[in-house]
Design a protein around this motif. Sequence first.
Motif, mmCIF file in Angstrom:
data_model
loop_
_atom_site.group_PDB
_atom_site.id
_atom_site.type_symbol
_atom_site.label_atom_id
_atom_site.label_comp_id
_atom_site.label_asym_id
_atom_site.label_seq_id
_atom_site.Cartn_x
_atom_site.Cartn_y
_atom_site.Cartn_z
ATOM 1 N N SER A 55 0.848 -1.206 0.000
ATOM 2 C CA SER A 55 0.000 0.000 0.000
ATOM 3 C C SER A 55 0.878 1.250 0.000
ATOM 4 O O SER A 55 0.587 2.226 -0.702
ATOM 5 C CB SER A 55 -0.905 0.018 1.236
ATOM 6 O OG SER A 55 -1.640 -1.175 1.315
ATOM 7 N N HIS A 89 -4.549 5.823 4.290
ATOM 8 C CA HIS A 89 -4.688 4.945 3.107
ATOM 9 C C HIS A 89 -4.225 3.525 3.459
ATOM 10 O O HIS A 89 -4.937 2.549 3.207
ATOM 11 C CB HIS A 89 -3.877 5.540 1.941
ATOM 12 C CG HIS A 89 -3.284 4.545 0.999
ATOM 13 N ND1 HIS A 89 -4.045 3.751 0.168
ATOM 14 C CD2 HIS A 89 -1.985 4.178 0.771
ATOM 15 C CE1 HIS A 89 -3.250 2.955 -0.532
ATOM 16 N NE2 HIS A 89 -1.994 3.189 -0.180
ATOM 17 N N VAL A 90 -3.035 3.431 4.088
ATOM 18 C CA VAL A 90 -2.480 2.109 4.426
ATOM 19 C C VAL A 90 -3.427 1.397 5.404
ATOM 20 O O VAL A 90 -3.801 0.224 5.205
ATOM 21 C CB VAL A 90 -1.055 2.256 5.026
ATOM 22 C CG1 VAL A 90 -0.537 0.922 5.540
ATOM 23 C CG2 VAL A 90 -0.098 2.842 3.987
ATOM 24 N N VAL A 93 -6.599 0.101 3.721
ATOM 25 C CA VAL A 93 -6.455 -1.140 2.941
ATOM 26 C C VAL A 93 -6.455 -2.336 3.906
ATOM 27 O O VAL A 93 -7.145 -3.346 3.684
ATOM 28 C CB VAL A 93 -5.158 -1.118 2.089
ATOM 29 C CG1 VAL A 93 -4.979 -2.456 1.369
ATOM 30 C CG2 VAL A 93 -5.185 0.026 1.079
#
Length: 474
Positions: A55, A89-90, A93
Amino acid sequence: MTQQTFNVDVCVIGAGAAGLSVAAGAAQLGLSVVLFEAGEMGGDCLNTGCVPSKSLIAASKIAHNMRHAAEFGLKNVKPVVDWNKVRNHVDGVIATIAPIDSQERFESLGCSVVREHANFISPHVLESPSARVKARRFVIATGARAAIPPITGLHETPFLTNETVFTQDSLPHSLIVLGGGAVGVELGQAFARLGTLVTIVEAANIMGPQDPEAVQAVRTSLQADGIKLLEGAKAVIVTGDTDQVSVTLEDGRVLEAQRLLVAVGRTARVENLGLEKAKVVYSKKGVETDQHLRSISNPRVWAVGDVAGKEQLTHAAGFQASVFIRNALFKAPAKAQVSHMPAVAYCEPELARIGLTEIEAYQQFKRDVMVTKAEFSDNDRAQTERTTTGFCKLVIGKGGKILGATIVGEGAGEAIQLVGMVMANNQKVGALTNLISPYPTRSEIVKRAAGAYFTPRLFSEKTRKLIRFLKNFG
Ligand SMILES: Cc1cc2nc3c(=O)[nH]c(=O)nc-3n(C[C@H](O)[C@H](O)[C@H](O)COP(=O)(O)OP(=O)(O)OC[C@H]3O[C@@H](n4cnc5c(N)ncnc54)[C@H](O)[C@@H]3O)c2cc1C
Ligand SMILES: NC(=O)c1ccc[n+]([C@@H]2O[C@H](COP(=O)([O-])OP(=O)(O)OC[C@H]3O[C@@H](n4cnc5c(N)ncnc54)[C@H](O)[C@@H]3O)[C@@H](O)[C@H]2O)c1
């Protein structure tokens, strides 16, 4: 705390890629399963390994493309990196994938899940604070953790590992990465592209025993990303605090950076498991097993995944789980070591490898080896995307048997699967030329490299003679 007693078919210790695959398989085959997990469900791959690293790499690739948009007629822009949003974001995911590995899902499959540390108290009993288990088979799937090298001062200095690097409070302005293997190169490049000044300190050469030409392509790319690459460099002293670390190399050079990431390999998690009480022989590499992954000293015990001391990869963990299922449950003698296990480093260019490298093949088979090569610069899709770095090398043995392949370049990890398919099914190089590859795809490169094997034969004098003869028949 009173202990619940279990008497089950399979007891799995560790809910990472390996343990989860065993538990899911055994439960779906109707066996009773207890699964222990001391930390997060999903283990390394989901929480601190593959998923966060890939990611982060995806975010860093966008930053890189923003800086290099002009080739496509767009304006180059300097990306503004908001580290908290990159972290979101990481984390997002991970959260999206997490339900697949969750306690709820495994309970719905019929497993009893105990979220505690477990250890053996005898060769056939395992316990945790709330559970005591007797099982027909125990599967040790406790994984591995970052190895910490014996460098003076390292233990007294704050450093990052894969367990902490993704959750730092801020993007480091500078980072020294100790180790230029898969972790060091992937993360070093990702941070460099996000704006961190990165130095990689590698004791030998980056990427280990891969094809040297492919490694050179990666090296060139890392340097183009502004990474300071020090190979053959041994760190001897480390000092510092949370804001500044200093690394002294054997040759006296002193490096400084805000943070230090240790990525020099993995150590099997074999401690505090009661392996002596279980009469399970192990070493620093992991649990000692036979070729079917069964403990060499306690036939009730098996080991899968990183702790089994073989390939330390998520797909290897999944494969090893299937080896356990086939051996222990179906009584089919499957072996853990196969020649078609792929490995991919997701740096740019990606470096994918399966089977033997050219050098290894020549060492093993001497003259019975032919190496064919196709370049991405001859691949039309690569030209349209302006990512023409790299090549596909096929290592072919007697009678067209594929011994291995190395692909370096964008999408290498996808393309190598064609070679894996052929190797897994004991087919020969002709299986790759029979394939009709859609145009324009990057994977066409594999067919092209395979075609090169037949070129000398196809355009030989013998073939020309045959064509001349056949002309006589209208
Ligand atoms: C940064 C990084 C990136 C990676 N990227 C990739 C990649 O792209 N592709 C790839 O194939 N591989 C990758 N890997 C390797 C991959 O993550 C591992 O090979 C894989 O996760 C191993 O799975 P495992 O189940 O053996 O171990 P783990 O995932 O470590 O699971 C073991 C579990 O056991 C638990 N446990 C340990 N002891 C006990 C105990 N006594 N009682 C209860 N629970 C216990 C632990 O808490 C852990 O959750 C990467 C690794 C790292 C570090
Ligand atoms: N894309 C992937 O599949 C992927 C990504 C990351 C990790 N992994 C898995 O995780 C494993 C561990 O990765 P890793 O990069 O930590 O280990 P590694 O074994 O791949 O590389 C470690 C590197 O550190 C170097 N080294 C050792 N001691 C050193 C020291 N004191 N100073 C400087 N360099 C030193 C070694 O020479 C080696 O090149 C990999 O082998 C792989 O199985 C896979």
